[in-house]
Design a protein around this motif. Structure first.
Motif: not given
Lengths: 319, 298
Positions: A146-147, B270-272, B274-278
């Motif tokens: 993702v990064v 979707a990327a955001i 994922i980042l927030i959840v993780v």
């Protein structure tokens, strides 16, 4: 020390055998055979059968395994069906790219992680230490791909600071411009990989330094009147760096393995990207060779790490 | 008398664990807000996904393809199949979370049982299993999973869960094994052995409750890792099958440079998510790990 090394080499033999059997089984499970592409409406099934027979595909499995291993030892993994060149040549050319990218990423990772660990450990419990701890747990936990995507989107496509694929720009000619262009193409992926890859080194080194600080030999050195900087660099750091040195075996072989996500996303034609291209086009001879190659690298890396540890840390040799 | 005493002790332990957790979350505001965020997201996703009809994310509607945000009532726009991004987010997030939860559950149950038994009995079986896991751990696991995904016949979400679990129980098993090994040396285990308590009872009623706090923390962090793994595989196209969208499948739109730059609304949300959840899970997991460390040092 030789005893340790020889014993370690002996452990490799069964491991290599199991690895080869596993990869062979995986290869056999993959659908299709080299002659699948030849079958058309006018092909005589008997002809295909004759070809299969000649290639040894009707032999018992152990016979096929022995043939396969013999070919592998000669570096013969067959032809890539989609890229129409020998698998060995294909892997060789991609490996060079992977090696340079991983080398740059590795150097940057150490350059970031070691100062981070030292500065955090010397001020244990400070806000700086806490910031670095959080940074490293975050970069370790978040999905790297993702990064990578966000970075290439922001710095590659939107801001246009870095190229978004390839290893060298086609307009570059001459030794120096080509070299600069190659480095320029590696910067974004390498920096991103390094930023996300510090956790293991940081954690090992930081806790190593904290463990060593309380040891008796450190107190002795201080009592002798050794200066604080010298105690740190000559005594504490030296011992704390040992596990990092041992990890070097894995790192060296990791340089050749290829990074699946990073290379795919940054459009960098290395082994990781080759694996994804090969599996998307079901190019099974390339896939088999790549898995065997990566498995071998891992086995040698583990062995190398144990041997390096035996060399740098005399305490292990006694065992 | 002995039985009565033990029951009381167990109750006391559970209460202590809960109290330590509450204290840790009160102290650490980052972990507390992460916990609230996580609970909020879980509620929205699992309740919201119930209201999304299957047709709205399976059927392809080319006319509505790639609508920009705020057009025709699609607040975040649509993707290449003409599906509303918000509906896709809810369903995909639910799928990704369920898969990751299932993998975490399977690997922890299996890893804990095997790790406890091998550590408690030791000997040849322990040695063989350790050698085996040493070997599997250094294999190129990601590559092998991708190959298996492509060659398994009748591939579905269940297959993916099994494939991921098949390789990732090893970490749990080794962690549990090392903890049970140290725990087995303690006096209370020796005392139980001399007083004739059965092995099963010692393992699962006496040793395991003492490492529960550690297991909870590690399972939480491994949950975050499994979300990354599943969405990563789906992103590459080797994760959840078509018809079962994942946050990774949504991000897969970004593999086409044109979609990535011209239609960022298809993949950035979707990327955001994922980042927030993780990130929330990581911060909660770190707090839980500190709880486990405190309990170890008591």
């Amino acid at each position: 020390m030789w005893k340790v090394i020889i014993r370690r080499l002996l452990i490799m033999i069964p491991q290599l055998f199991i690895l080869s059997v596993m990869v062979f089984m995986l290869a056999k499970m993959m659908p299709g055979d080299p002659f699948g592409g030849l079958i058309g409406p006018n092909t005589d099934p008997k002809q295909i059968e004759a070809l299969r027979e000649a290639a040894g595909l009707n032999d018992p499995w152990w016979q096929q395994y022995i043939n396969w291993i013999q070919n592998a030892f000669h570096g013969d993994f067959g032809m890539s069906y989609t890229m129409k060149q020998p698998v060995t040549t294909l892997i060789g050319s991609r490996m060079v790219n992977t090696f340079w990218l991983s080398l740059l990423a590795m150097i940057l990772t150490y350059l970031l992680a070691i100062p981070m660990a030292i500065s955090a450990a010397r001020r244990e419990g400070s806000w700086w230490d806490r910031v670095l701890l959080i940074y490293n747990s975050v970069t370790f936990g978040i999905p790297a791909y993702v990064v990578y995507l966000l970075f290439i989107f922001i710095f590659g496509f939107t801001l246009g600071w870095f190229p978004t694929g390839g290893t060298v720009s086609p307009s570059a000619t001459g030794f120096f411009p080509v070299l600069m262009s190659k480095i320029y193409h590696m910067i974004l992926p390498a920096v991103t990989m390094a930023l996300l890859g510090t956790t293991a080194i940081f954690t090992y080194l930081r806790s190593g330094i904290l463990d060593e600080q309380g040891q008796d030999y450190v107190k002795t050195a201080r009592a002798k009147g050794v200066t604080e900087n010298r105690v740190f660099s000559r005594h504490i750091l030296r011992n704390a760096l040992l596990p990092i040195a041992a990890n070097f075996g894995f790192v060296i072989t990791g340089l050749l393995g290829g990074a699946i996500f990073a290379e795919t996303i940054f459009g960098y034609p290395g082994l990781g990207q080759l694996f994804i291209t090969a599996i998307t086009s079901r190019d099974y001879s390339v896939i088999t060779a790549l898995i065997l190659f990566n498995g071998l690298l891992a086995l040698f890396g583990a062995m190398l790490s144990d041997i390096i540890m035996a060399i740098v840390d005399p305490r292990i040799r006694i065992e | 008398m002995r039985k009565k005493l033990k029951i009381k002790e167990n109750v006391g332990n559970g209460g202590l664990l809960k109290r330590t957790m509450i204290r840790e979350f009160k102290k650490d505001s980052l972990a507390r807000y992460s916990l609230y965020t996580l609970i909020g997201i879980l509620l929205v996703v699992f309740i919201g996904a119930l209201f999304i009809p299957r047709a709205s994310y399976v059927d392809v509607n080319i006319i509505d393809q790639y609508l920009a945000p705020m057009t025709d009532g699609h607040i975040l726009g649509t993707d290449n199949g003409g599906h509303d991004i918000i509906a896709m987010l809810l369903v995909s997030a639910r799928n990704s979370l369920v898969i990751a939860l299932a993998v975490t559950f399977i690997t922890f149950v299996f890893g804990t049982i095997l790790g406890t038994i091998t550590a408690y009995y030791g000997g040849k079986v322990d040695m063989i299993i350790m050698r085996m896991t040493d070997f599997i751990m250094i294999l190129p696991v990601l590559m092998i999973i991708i190959v298996l995904v492509t060659i398994v016949p009748k591939y579905n979400a269940g297959t993916l869960i099994i494939l991921m679990s098949a390789f990732y129980w090893i970490g749990t098993m080794r962690l549990v094994r090392s903890r049970v090994l140290t725990e087995s040396q303690r006096d209370y285990v020796k005392a139980s052995k001399t007083s004739g308590t059965s092995d099963i009872k010692i393992m699962f009623r006496e040793i395991l409750p003492n490492i529960t706090s550690l297991l909870i923390a590690e399972a939480t962090l491994s949950f975050a890792g499994n979300i990354g793994l599943e969405t990563g595989l789906s992103f590459l196209g080797f994760g959840l099958p078509a018809g079962t969208p994942s946050l990774g499948t949504m991000i897969n739109e970004a593999t086409n440079p044109e979609t990535m730059t011209a239609m960022p609304w298809t993949w950035v949300p979707a990327a955001i998510v994922i980042l927030i959840v993780v990130l929330s899970i990581i911060f909660v997991g770190q707090a839980l790990r500190r709880v486990a460390d405190q309990r170890q040092s008591v």
